[in-house]
Structure formats: structure tokens, C-alpha cells
Design a protein around this motif. Structure first.
Motif, PDB file in Angstrom:
ATOM      1  N   LEU A 172      70.604  22.998 -87.094  1.00 51.10           N
ATOM      2  CA  LEU A 172      71.005  23.903 -86.396  1.00 51.10           C
ATOM      3  C   LEU A 172      70.224  24.165 -84.989  1.00 51.10           C
ATOM      4  O   LEU A 172      70.769  24.262 -83.843  1.00 51.10           O
ATOM      5  CB  LEU A 172      71.112  25.332 -86.864  1.00 51.10           C
ATOM      6  CG  LEU A 172      71.500  26.543 -85.905  1.00 51.10           C
ATOM      7  CD1 LEU A 172      72.912  26.612 -85.445  1.00 51.10           C
ATOM      8  CD2 LEU A 172      71.418  27.930 -86.894  1.00 51.10           C
ATOM      9  N   MET A 173      68.911  24.052 -85.111  1.00 50.86           N
ATOM     10  CA  MET A 173      67.869  24.323 -84.179  1.00 50.86           C
ATOM     11  C   MET A 173      67.676  22.963 -83.065  1.00 50.86           C
ATOM     12  O   MET A 173      67.733  23.121 -82.179  1.00 50.86           O
ATOM     13  CB  MET A 173      66.412  24.535 -84.640  1.00 50.86           C
ATOM     14  CG  MET A 173      66.388  26.122 -85.370  1.00 50.86           C
ATOM     15  SD  MET A 173      64.590  26.311 -86.138  1.00 50.86           S
ATOM     16  CE  MET A 173      64.065  26.546 -84.459  1.00 50.86           C
ATOM     17  N   ASP A 228      68.988  24.533 -91.394  1.00 48.76           N
ATOM     18  CA  ASP A 228      68.527  25.432 -90.219  1.00 48.76           C
ATOM     19  C   ASP A 228      67.882  24.602 -89.085  1.00 48.76           C
ATOM     20  O   ASP A 228      67.999  24.583 -87.882  1.00 48.76           O
ATOM     21  CB  ASP A 228      67.656  26.628 -90.580  1.00 48.76           C
ATOM     22  CG  ASP A 228      67.216  27.204 -89.445  1.00 48.76           C
ATOM     23  OD1 ASP A 228      67.920  27.751 -88.880  1.00 48.76           O
ATOM     24  OD2 ASP A 228      65.961  27.239 -89.235  1.00 48.76           O
ATOM     25  N   ARG A 264      63.577  17.368 -79.136  1.00 53.36           N
ATOM     26  CA  ARG A 264      64.695  17.769 -80.363  1.00 53.36           C
ATOM     27  C   ARG A 264      64.235  17.093 -81.694  1.00 53.36           C
ATOM     28  O   ARG A 264      64.951  17.408 -82.861  1.00 53.36           O
ATOM     29  CB  ARG A 264      65.959  18.082 -80.012  1.00 53.36           C
ATOM     30  CG  ARG A 264      66.283  19.083 -79.173  1.00 53.36           C
ATOM     31  CD  ARG A 264      67.685  18.837 -78.650  1.00 53.36           C
ATOM     32  NE  ARG A 264      67.885  19.870 -77.518  1.00 53.36           N
ATOM     33  CZ  ARG A 264      68.656  21.123 -77.733  1.00 53.36           C
ATOM     34  NH1 ARG A 264      68.711  21.386 -78.870  1.00 53.36           N
ATOM     35  NH2 ARG A 264      68.667  21.879 -76.564  1.00 53.36           N
ATOM     36  N   ALA A 299      70.939  23.415 -80.770  1.00 53.00           N
ATOM     37  CA  ALA A 299      70.954  24.490 -80.291  1.00 53.00           C
ATOM     38  C   ALA A 299      71.262  24.379 -78.649  1.00 53.00           C
ATOM     39  O   ALA A 299      70.606  23.717 -78.074  1.00 53.00           O
ATOM     40  CB  ALA A 299      69.559  25.539 -80.292  1.00 53.00           C
ATOM     41  N   TRP A 304      70.814  30.605 -79.634  1.00 56.82           N
ATOM     42  CA  TRP A 304      71.139  29.995 -80.555  1.00 56.82           C
ATOM     43  C   TRP A 304      69.578  29.490 -81.206  1.00 56.82           C
ATOM     44  O   TRP A 304      69.448  29.409 -82.349  1.00 56.82           O
ATOM     45  CB  TRP A 304      71.744  28.564 -80.551  1.00 56.82           C
ATOM     46  CG  TRP A 304      73.166  28.892 -80.595  1.00 56.82           C
ATOM     47  CD1 TRP A 304      74.206  29.029 -79.585  1.00 56.82           C
ATOM     48  CD2 TRP A 304      74.006  28.800 -81.645  1.00 56.82           C
ATOM     49  NE1 TRP A 304      75.390  29.178 -79.802  1.00 56.82           N
ATOM     50  CE2 TRP A 304      75.393  29.005 -81.365  1.00 56.82           C
ATOM     51  CE3 TRP A 304      73.897  28.512 -82.884  1.00 56.82           C
ATOM     52  CZ2 TRP A 304      76.661  29.214 -82.133  1.00 56.82           C
ATOM     53  CZ3 TRP A 304      74.979  28.800 -83.918  1.00 56.82           C
ATOM     54  CH2 TRP A 304      76.491  28.801 -83.569  1.00 56.82           C
ATOM     55  N   LEU A 305      68.710  29.161 -80.497  1.00 58.27           N
ATOM     56  CA  LEU A 305      67.289  28.604 -80.852  1.00 58.27           C
ATOM     57  C   LEU A 305      66.700  29.760 -81.670  1.00 58.27           C
ATOM     58  O   LEU A 305      66.083  29.476 -82.603  1.00 58.27           O
ATOM     59  CB  LEU A 305      66.448  28.180 -79.654  1.00 58.27           C
ATOM     60  CG  LEU A 305      65.378  27.282 -80.163  1.00 58.27           C
ATOM     61  CD1 LEU A 305      65.360  25.978 -80.787  1.00 58.27           C
ATOM     62  CD2 LEU A 305      64.511  26.995 -78.726  1.00 58.27           C
ATOM     63  N   GLY A 352      68.283  30.255 -85.113  1.00 55.37           N
ATOM     64  CA  GLY A 352      67.676  29.221 -85.882  1.00 55.37           C
ATOM     65  C   GLY A 352      66.253  29.492 -86.243  1.00 55.37           C
ATOM     66  O   GLY A 352      65.896  29.691 -87.590  1.00 55.37           O
TER      67      GLY A 352
END
Length: 448
Positions: A138-139, A135, A209, A142, A147-148, A151
Motif C-alpha cells: 500500500l505504501m 501494508d 519506492r 500510495a 495514503w502514505l 500506510g
């Protein structure tokens, strides 16, 4: 050389002091020889939990808290970027992120606890670690706000492992040692609370990120490590059948009503968890308004709270409970919390607020010992549901606390010069602990 002191002497001293651990009725104990009471089925001899396994559980709990803290410095920035720099809209959306995370924890903690009662602790913990790691990837990738958000919702689902972690420790630890082990897990939360924001701030300064990638790597490496070192703690014959009725929040909370004393301990747990939210909710606002502190000073103050919690829960709870018993730990811990919160409310200079840190940290004795007393009331097949129910209580507190303390603080500022002033939220929290203390006195009183 004086004669060795026997266990009977120790028990007699505790009884004279009124601090002996509370013994539940015989029917509430799991059968002798089960994994829950720390005995091997073959020999009945006391066993020690594997150091590597406990280390893995400790790291898992710390990573759960780190995953919350690491995003504190960077997630608002990412949300603001996706919202085009609109401060008002960003604040509202960030609040939605926090509410969604808390709701997922509320709904999925009892589910994970019930699954661990049915299939064992090991698979639930390992799958959760892998899910959290993926996960975070994924974040990190994003491309837009939604999407964020998805996540963050998934992270709330996957990181609801605290219930299973506490159940694992209850499985492999003798009842009179559980408070110490629960305290150690509390120290893991403290370490995550200290390191999370620091890691997020440093890594986020390089790339907003980057903290997500770091958290993903740590979670996946921990899952790989646990695959090799984490044994199953709940034998097949001790497992309970799975049902959605038992795995939802309401079903988990029904378990707490199965025994009057257990329900009393649960209410105490809820009041303590609710009071704990005063500092995260209004701490920064209060310290800025009353003392004019900058971000750095506030950061060091929060770190001091975390370090003090680690010292108390990791180093003092075990010896303290062994010497004085669980009842004294609960009552003394709440008394210290009341003193500490009252000092924070009355502190008109910053150094006075700092003086309250040791007292509020000793409050940790009460939470670990109360959790231990709760675990004594149920057998090994229900430890997962019990810890899931505790997580539900924490989730409910997490929904109520921010609204309660923020509104009390706002009302206090709206009436300057009146008692109790800006420290009103801390007095409300102290009042909650007074109620918890009174209820604890009654719940832990020996019959007759």
C-alpha cells in the motif's frame, strides 16, 4: 583429569559470589511440566525449542526493526515530494508520521499480546507478518500524502509483534535460559538497525519506492516460511480468556502492579528504555556539532553501534548469564551503560566517543536479564500480556524521550561554555541508569 563439576558446585560458587540467579517465590512459578518452563507434559524432560521456529522468530524481530530503519533515508523524501518541497511543513508532517507510528505501537502491542494469550502465538505472528507485507505494498503504491500516512499508521498496528515474539520465546525456553534467548532477539533488533538504513539508502537511490517493495517481499516470504515451520508454543489448556479490559495499555500496565518485585523490574525496564533514546534523538546533531562529522562518518558510527550490539546480545549474553547469573548481568550491564554514556558526554574528540561503544553495548546484558527476571514472575498464560506491557513502557518512553533529550540538548547549546556542555543529554541518560542500577540492587536482593 579433574573430576567433573556438578551443578551443586556451580550453584555454590554463584552463591559465594553473590551472583546466583534470583529465585522468585514458589507461587510465582508456573506449574512444573508446563510449556513455559521448558518441560514436556508427557515426560517432564527438558525440551529444546525448534531451531527453525526460533530462526523464524529471530527473522520476524529483525524485519520489524528493518521496517523502521529502511524508511529512514526515503520516507522524508517522499513526504517532501508530496508537500511540494516545503522544508518546514515537511519536517512537521514527518514528525506526525513518527508520533502516529509510536502511538499505534503503544495501543496495539498489548492487544496483540492478549490475543496471543487467548488464541496462541502462531496465528498472531503469522497474521501480523502478512499484514505488514500488504501494508508495505500500500505504501509503495500510495498516490498522495494521506495514503502514505494511513500506510504508516497501519504498519504501526501490524508490526507490533515484538511482544508476541518475546512471549513465544518465554513459552519454549527454560527460565534459566531466557536471558540468552532474549539477548538473541536483541541481536535481531541490532541487525535490523544496521541493515535497514543501508538497504533503504541503496534501494532508495534507485527509486524512493523500491525499499517498500523489498520490505513487502521479505515480510510475505517470511510469513509463508513461518506457515510451514512455526509450531504453536502455547497449549490450549494454558490459554487465558480474552477481554478488552486486559488488552488495553492501562490493563496491561495493571499486570505489572500485581507483584511488588515485578513492578520494580518494570520501572527498571522503563528507565533503561528511556535512556536508550538519547542516541536516536540527539546523536546526529551531537556528532555533527561537536566533531564536525559528515553523514558518512555518522553512518559508520551508527553501524558500529549496531554491530557491537549484535556481538554482545547474540554471542556474549548467553555464556555470561550462565556463568555469573541474572543478577550480576543486570547490575554489571547497567554499570557498563553508565560508564559508556559518561564517556560519550565527556568525549571532546571523536575517537574518544568511539571508545565508548563497547561499554554502551555491554549495557545490553541488563535489558535481557531484567526481561528474563520479569518473565519468571508469571505463568505461561500471562507471558503475552507481560510482553505487551513491556511494549507499552517502551511506547511511553518513545513519547517522552525525544522531547526530554532534545530540550536538554537545546538548553545546553543555549549556554555555551558552561558545564556539562553539549554532552548534557548523555549525562541525563547516565543518571537514569544510575537510578535503574540502585533500584535493581534492591529488587534483586535476596530476602534475609
Amino acid at each position: 583429569m579433574p573430576p567433573a563439576r556438578s551443578d551443586d558446585d556451580t550453584d555454590g560458587t554463584r552463591a559465594a559470589l553473590g551472583t546466583a540467579p534470583i529465585e522468585p517465590p514458589v507461587a510465582a512459578w508456573p506449574a512444573v511440566g508446563t510449556p513455559a518452563d521448558g518441560l514436556t507434559e508427557e515426560t517432564g524432560q527438558a525440551k529444546k525449542p525448534r531451531t527453525a521456529a526460533f530462526g523464524f522468530i529471530f527473522v520476524t524481530v529483525a524485519l520489524d526493526m528493518l521496517s523502521v530503519g529502511v524508511f529512514v533515508p526515503v520516507l522524508p523524501r517522499l513526504v517532501a515530494e508530496f508537500m511540494g518541497g516545503d522544508a518546514v511543513a515537511s519536517a512537521a508532517m514527518y514528525g506526525l508520521f513518527g508520533t502516529a507510528f509510536a502511538l499505534m505501537q503503544f495501543f496495539f502491542s498489548p492487544l496483540q499480546g492478549a490475543l496471543s494469550d487467548r488464541f496462541g502465538r502462531r496465528p498472531v505472528i503469522l497474521v501480523s507478518n502478512v499484514g505488514v507485507g500488504l501494508d508495505y505494498v500500500l505504501m509503495a503504491l500510495a498516490p498522495n500524502l494521506w495514503w502514505l500516512f494511513v500506510g504508516r499508521v497501519i504498519s504501526g498496528v501490524a508490526s507490533a509483534t515484538a511482544a508476541t515474539a518475546f512471549a513465544y520465546i518465554a513459552d519454549v525456553t527454560e527460565p534459566d535460559q531466557r536471558a540468552a534467548r532474549f539477548g538473541m532477539l536483541g541481536a535481531g533488533f541490532g541487525i535490523g538497525f544496521v541493515l535497514g538504513p543501508a538497504l533503504g539508502g541503496i534501494a532508495g537511490g534507485i527509486d524512493p519506492r523500491l525499499p517498500f517493495w523489498i520490505a513487502a517481499g521479505l515480510s510475505l516470504l517470511n510469513a509463508l516460511y513461518g506457515y510451514f515451520v512455526l509450531p504453536e508454543s502455547l497449549s490450549r489448556e494454558k490459554r487465558a480468556p480474552f477481554s478488552l479490559k486486559r488488552a488495553n495499555p492501562l490493563g496491561a500496565l495493571v499486570l505489572l502492579r500485581s507483584q511488588p518485585q515485578l513492578m520494580s523490574f518494570a520501572v527498571v525496564q522503563f528507565l533503561s528504555q528511556l535512556a536508550h533514546l538519547v542516541l536516536p534523538t540527539v546523536g546526529v546533531l551531537y556528532l555533527t556539532f561537536r566533531y564536525g562529522w559528515d553523514t558518512t562518518t555518522i553512518g559508520f558510527t551508527m553501524a558500529a553501534f549496531g554491530c557491537a550490539a549484535v556481538i554482545v546480545q547474540g554471542g556474549l549474553i548467553g555464556p555470561g548469564v550462565k556463568k555469573f547469573g541474572e543478577r550480576a548481568a543486570v547490575l554489571g550491564g547497567f554499570a557498563c551503560g553508565i560508564v559508556g554514556l559518561s564517556m560519550q558526554a565527556a568525549a571532546f574528540q571523536g575517537w574518544m566517543f568511539w571508545l565508548a561503544i563497547p561499554a554502551t553495548s555491554l549495557w545490553g546484558f541488563a535489558n535481557a536479564a531484567n526481561n528474563s527476571l520479569m518473565s519468571r514472575r508469571l505463568g505461561p498464560s500471562e507471558q503475552g500480556r507481560l510482553q505487551g506491557a513491556n511494549a507499552c513502557l517502551q511506547g511511553i518512553a518513545g513519547l517522552i524521550g525525544p522531547l526530554l533529550f532534545s530540550q536538554v540538548y537545546a538548553l545546553a547549546l543555549a549556554a555555551p561554555g558552561t558545564f556539562p556542555g553539549p554532552g548534557a543529554p548523555f549525562l541525563v541518560a547516565a543518571s537514569l541508569l544510575v537510578a535503574a542500577l540502585v533500584l535493581s540492587v534492591r529488587a534483586t536482593r535476596r530476602p534475609g
